[in-house]
Design a protein around this motif. Structure first.
Motif, PDB file in Angstrom:
ATOM      1  N   MET A   1       0.841  -1.204   0.000  1.00 39.58           N
ATOM      2  CA  MET A   1       0.000   0.000   0.000  1.00 39.58           C
ATOM      3  C   MET A   1       0.874   1.252   0.000  1.00 39.58           C
ATOM      4  O   MET A   1       1.861   1.322   0.724  1.00 39.58           O
ATOM      5  CB  MET A   1      -0.924   0.014   1.222  1.00 39.58           C
ATOM      6  N   LYS A   2       0.514   2.212  -0.855  1.00 34.99           N
ATOM      7  CA  LYS A   2       1.266   3.458  -0.901  1.00 34.99           C
ATOM      8  C   LYS A   2       1.091   4.208   0.422  1.00 34.99           C
ATOM      9  O   LYS A   2       0.021   4.176   1.024  1.00 34.99           O
ATOM     10  CB  LYS A   2       0.786   4.313  -2.073  1.00 34.99           C
ATOM     11  N   ASN A   3       2.127   4.910   0.827  1.00 39.33           N
ATOM     12  CA  ASN A   3       2.071   5.509   2.164  1.00 39.33           C
ATOM     13  C   ASN A   3       2.701   6.891   2.249  1.00 39.33           C
ATOM     14  O   ASN A   3       3.418   7.203   3.186  1.00 39.33           O
ATOM     15  CB  ASN A   3       2.727   4.563   3.174  1.00 39.33           C
ATOM     16  N   ARG A   4       2.445   7.713   1.236  1.00 39.81           N
ATOM     17  CA  ARG A   4       2.901   9.102   1.315  1.00 39.81           C
ATOM     18  C   ARG A   4       1.889   9.899   2.141  1.00 39.81           C
ATOM     19  O   ARG A   4       0.723  10.025   1.770  1.00 39.81           O
ATOM     20  CB  ARG A   4       3.054   9.721  -0.071  1.00 39.81           C
ATOM     21  N   LEU A   5       2.347  10.428   3.236  1.00 37.19           N
ATOM     22  CA  LEU A   5       1.474  11.138   4.182  1.00 37.19           C
ATOM     23  C   LEU A   5       1.671  12.646   4.073  1.00 37.19           C
ATOM     24  O   LEU A   5       2.795  13.137   4.018  1.00 37.19           O
ATOM     25  CB  LEU A   5       1.793  10.696   5.616  1.00 37.19           C
ATOM     26  N   PHE A   6       0.566  13.366   4.043  1.00 33.95           N
ATOM     27  CA  PHE A   6       0.562  14.814   4.216  1.00 33.95           C
ATOM     28  C   PHE A   6      -0.214  15.117   5.493  1.00 33.95           C
ATOM     29  O   PHE A   6      -1.280  14.536   5.718  1.00 33.95           O
ATOM     30  CB  PHE A   6      -0.117  15.517   3.037  1.00 33.95           C
ATOM     31  N   THR A   7       0.310  15.993   6.309  1.00 33.24           N
ATOM     32  CA  THR A   7      -0.434  16.495   7.467  1.00 33.24           C
ATOM     33  C   THR A   7      -0.832  17.933   7.179  1.00 33.24           C
ATOM     34  O   THR A   7       0.027  18.775   6.890  1.00 33.24           O
ATOM     35  CB  THR A   7       0.414  16.437   8.750  1.00 33.24           C
ATOM     36  N   VAL A   8      -2.122  18.216   7.211  1.00 42.08           N
ATOM     37  CA  VAL A   8      -2.659  19.537   6.883  1.00 42.08           C
ATOM     38  C   VAL A   8      -3.018  20.265   8.166  1.00 42.08           C
ATOM     39  O   VAL A   8      -3.794  19.746   8.986  1.00 42.08           O
ATOM     40  CB  VAL A   8      -3.888  19.417   5.956  1.00 42.08           C
ATOM     41  N   ILE A   9      -2.473  21.481   8.331  1.00 41.07           N
ATOM     42  CA  ILE A   9      -2.648  22.229   9.576  1.00 41.07           C
ATOM     43  C   ILE A   9      -3.088  23.656   9.259  1.00 41.07           C
ATOM     44  O   ILE A   9      -2.270  24.477   8.822  1.00 41.07           O
ATOM     45  CB  ILE A   9      -1.331  22.261  10.383  1.00 41.07           C
ATOM     46  N   PRO A  10      -4.371  24.004   9.440  1.00 42.33           N
ATOM     47  CA  PRO A  10      -4.806  25.387   9.246  1.00 42.33           C
ATOM     48  C   PRO A  10      -4.156  26.304  10.290  1.00 42.33           C
ATOM     49  O   PRO A  10      -4.059  25.936  11.467  1.00 42.33           O
ATOM     50  CB  PRO A  10      -6.325  25.326   9.447  1.00 42.33           C
ATOM     51  N   CYS A  11      -3.731  27.473   9.855  1.00 45.01           N
ATOM     52  CA  CYS A  11      -3.046  28.405  10.763  1.00 45.01           C
ATOM     53  C   CYS A  11      -3.623  29.809  10.596  1.00 45.01           C
ATOM     54  O   CYS A  11      -3.670  30.340   9.478  1.00 45.01           O
ATOM     55  CB  CYS A  11      -1.552  28.458  10.461  1.00 45.01           C
ATOM     56  N   TYR A  12      -4.032  30.385  11.702  1.00 45.78           N
ATOM     57  CA  TYR A  12      -4.455  31.790  11.697  1.00 45.78           C
ATOM     58  C   TYR A  12      -3.801  32.489  12.887  1.00 45.78           C
ATOM     59  O   TYR A  12      -4.142  32.217  14.034  1.00 45.78           O
ATOM     60  CB  TYR A  12      -5.979  31.907  11.779  1.00 45.78           C
ATOM     61  N   ASN A  13      -2.832  33.341  12.595  1.00 49.85           N
ATOM     62  CA  ASN A  13      -2.076  34.057  13.631  1.00 49.85           C
ATOM     63  C   ASN A  13      -1.500  33.098  14.675  1.00 49.85           C
ATOM     64  O   ASN A  13      -1.760  33.218  15.868  1.00 49.85           O
ATOM     65  CB  ASN A  13      -2.956  35.114  14.305  1.00 49.85           C
ATOM     66  N   GLU A  14      -0.700  32.168  14.204  1.00 50.82           N
ATOM     67  CA  GLU A  14      -0.133  31.130  15.080  1.00 50.82           C
ATOM     68  C   GLU A  14       1.384  31.284  15.247  1.00 50.82           C
ATOM     69  O   GLU A  14       2.081  30.295  15.485  1.00 50.82           O
ATOM     70  CB  GLU A  14      -0.451  29.737  14.529  1.00 50.82           C
ATOM     71  N   GLU A  15       1.908  32.497  15.137  1.00 50.31           N
ATOM     72  CA  GLU A  15       3.358  32.668  15.208  1.00 50.31           C
ATOM     73  C   GLU A  15       3.944  32.222  16.550  1.00 50.31           C
ATOM     74  O   GLU A  15       5.107  31.803  16.614  1.00 50.31           O
ATOM     75  CB  GLU A  15       3.733  34.129  14.945  1.00 50.31           C
ATOM     76  N   GLU A  16       3.162  32.284  17.625  1.00 51.50           N
ATOM     77  CA  GLU A  16       3.680  31.918  18.940  1.00 51.50           C
ATOM     78  C   GLU A  16       3.911  30.427  19.094  1.00 51.50           C
ATOM     79  O   GLU A  16       4.766  29.999  19.872  1.00 51.50           O
ATOM     80  CB  GLU A  16       2.719  32.400  20.036  1.00 51.50           C
ATOM     81  N   VAL A  17       3.167  29.629  18.372  1.00 53.32           N
ATOM     82  CA  VAL A  17       3.225  28.175  18.570  1.00 53.32           C
ATOM     83  C   VAL A  17       3.810  27.429  17.371  1.00 53.32           C
ATOM     84  O   VAL A  17       4.191  26.266  17.480  1.00 53.32           O
ATOM     85  CB  VAL A  17       1.809  27.634  18.884  1.00 53.32           C
ATOM     86  N   LEU A  18       3.920  28.078  16.229  1.00 54.35           N
ATOM     87  CA  LEU A  18       4.228  27.388  14.982  1.00 54.35           C
ATOM     88  C   LEU A  18       5.592  26.694  14.998  1.00 54.35           C
ATOM     89  O   LEU A  18       5.720  25.552  14.524  1.00 54.35           O
ATOM     90  CB  LEU A  18       4.161  28.377  13.818  1.00 54.35           C
ATOM     91  N   SER A  19       6.592  27.324  15.531  1.00 57.90           N
ATOM     92  CA  SER A  19       7.930  26.728  15.548  1.00 57.90           C
ATOM     93  C   SER A  19       7.955  25.450  16.385  1.00 57.90           C
ATOM     94  O   SER A  19       8.573  24.448  15.993  1.00 57.90           O
ATOM     95  CB  SER A  19       8.950  27.731  16.087  1.00 57.90           C
ATOM     96  N   GLU A  20       7.288  25.468  17.534  1.00 58.51           N
ATOM     97  CA  GLU A  20       7.239  24.285  18.384  1.00 58.51           C
ATOM     98  C   GLU A  20       6.414  23.179  17.729  1.00 58.51           C
ATOM     99  O   GLU A  20       6.771  21.990  17.800  1.00 58.51           O
ATOM    100  CB  GLU A  20       6.655  24.641  19.748  1.00 58.51           C
ATOM    101  N   THR A  21       5.322  23.551  17.078  1.00 57.82           N
ATOM    102  CA  THR A  21       4.519  22.561  16.352  1.00 57.82           C
ATOM    103  C   THR A  21       5.344  21.885  15.272  1.00 57.82           C
ATOM    104  O   THR A  21       5.313  20.657  15.114  1.00 57.82           O
ATOM    105  CB  THR A  21       3.289  23.240  15.714  1.00 57.82           C
ATOM    106  N   ALA A  22       6.107  22.688  14.528  1.00 58.12           N
ATOM    107  CA  ALA A  22       6.958  22.148  13.470  1.00 58.12           C
ATOM    108  C   ALA A  22       8.031  21.218  14.042  1.00 58.12           C
ATOM    109  O   ALA A  22       8.306  20.153  13.475  1.00 58.12           O
ATOM    110  CB  ALA A  22       7.605  23.293  12.696  1.00 58.12           C
ATOM    111  N   ARG A  23       8.620  21.600  15.155  1.00 60.60           N
ATOM    112  CA  ARG A  23       9.674  20.775  15.758  1.00 60.60           C
ATOM    113  C   ARG A  23       9.129  19.408  16.171  1.00 60.60           C
ATOM    114  O   ARG A  23       9.748  18.367  15.888  1.00 60.60           O
ATOM    115  CB  ARG A  23      10.259  21.500  16.974  1.00 60.60           C
ATOM    116  N   ARG A  24       7.981  19.394  16.833  1.00 65.00           N
ATOM    117  CA  ARG A  24       7.411  18.128  17.302  1.00 65.00           C
ATOM    118  C   ARG A  24       6.956  17.251  16.136  1.00 65.00           C
ATOM    119  O   ARG A  24       7.150  16.031  16.156  1.00 65.00           O
ATOM    120  CB  ARG A  24       6.241  18.402  18.246  1.00 65.00           C
ATOM    121  N   LEU A  25       6.367  17.874  15.124  1.00 65.69           N
ATOM    122  CA  LEU A  25       5.916  17.094  13.970  1.00 65.69           C
ATOM    123  C   LEU A  25       7.103  16.538  13.184  1.00 65.69           C
ATOM    124  O   LEU A  25       7.047  15.407  12.684  1.00 65.69           O
ATOM    125  CB  LEU A  25       5.037  17.957  13.059  1.00 65.69           C
TER     126      LEU A  25
END
Length: 321
Positions: A1-25
């Protein structure tokens, strides 16, 4: 089975959390790639919903530093549901499976492992479901659970305690793309797709940083949007109540006629005024509900686009190659 994964994350004024979210993901993706659960060219797609802060700049910087990150920039703010479906439909041609989640790190990233396992077992849709609401305040817990029960009673079938944390296969996304309505409530639309589904229980965390994008007023509006987008039961309830009041009015008319011929006087103005206000209030409520549906019909027949993509970093890279 093909297994290319995309994770979609809507962002609205998320500058405070975005870097940490990216690091954990990124850490999670590295583990999933090493174990062979997802392909090496899987991606994390942030959808910028017309943010007024540095959200899009951070997304571009992340993409420049690491190709696992990509970004979708909407032409203007369209709201969470439109931003989410914009991301899902934009990446579906590039992915075999897509996980949607919020940027605030309240969704448990570790639940992705079990979602992917269920996808490999043949599930097209895997819902992330909260195992409890112990961390919520009494008011939020009570209103949230009442919301899900009310939605189901009114005919808008949803998955109890499920928000927008879910995995969908490409086949499920193709099915979702066939739903063309402008007034979106994905929690009710996705269950309509069908196919094989399952659930994954997880513990929802506190928001990592920043403020909630769903205050009480917006939550109430979201609930009303969901009900009127997916169910016609409110109109049927008003119709049933109208027939009941009409029947009562006939009985009252007979009583008044009998009292008139018997020479009895009307008991007073109080009952008359109460009746006028009650019927007037019901009429205004009925007009308001019917007007809401007419308004939605008005928006649907215009067939306006649900979103416009200003930039998609993944496609820009492919064109450069």
């Amino acid at each position: 089975m093909k297994n290319r994964l995309f994770t979609v994350i809507p962002c609205y004024n998320e500058e405070e959390v975005l870097s940490e979210t990216a690091r954990r993901l990124r850490k999670k993706y590295t583990a999933l790639m090493q174990s062979g659960q997802i392909a090496k060219d899987s991606r994390i797609a942030f959808v910028n919903d017309g943010s007024s802060d540095r959200t899009w700049q951070i997304i571009c910087d992340l993409h420049a530093q690491d190709p696992v990150f990509t970004g979708i920039d909407l032409s203007r703010n369209r709201g969470h549901q439109n931003a989410l479906i914009a991301g899902l439909l934009t990446v579906k041609a590039h992915a075999d499976m897509v996980i949607s989640m919020d940027a605030d790190l309240q969704d448990d990233i570790d639940a992705m492992d079990e979602m992917i396992e269920k996808y490999h077992e043949g599930c097209d849709i895997v819902y992330g479901v909260r195992n409890s609401r112990k961390k919520d305040s009494f008011f939020k817990r009570t209103t949230a659970e009442a919301f899900y029960r009310l939605m189901n009673r009114l005919g808008a079938k949803t998955v109890f305690n499920h928000a927008d944390y879910r995995l969908m296969s490409r086949r499920a996304l193709d099915g979702l793309a066939q739903f063309r309505e402008v007034n979106l409530f994905l929690r009710g639309l996705v269950p309509m797709i069908g196919y094989r589904t399952d659930t994954v229980l997880y513990e929802r965390h506190e928001r990592f940083a920043g403020e909630s994008k769903y205050p009480l007023k917006k939550m109430l509006s979201f609930a009303f949007e969901g009900i009127t987008s997916l169910s016609t039961k409110p109109i049927r309830m008003i119709s049933a109540l109208g027939f009941l009041l009409f029947f009562i009015s006939i009985l009252m008319s007979i009583i008044f006629i009998v009292e008139f011929f018997l020479g009895q006087t009307v008991s007073g103005w109080a009952s008359l005024i109460v009746s006028i206000w009650a019927i007037g209030g019901l009429l205004m409520l009925a007009i308001g509900v019917v007007g809401e549906y007419i308004g939605k019909i008005y928006m649907e027949v215009k067939d306006r686009p649900r979103f416009l993509i200003a930039r998609f970093l993944e496609e820009e890279d492919e064109h450069e190659e």
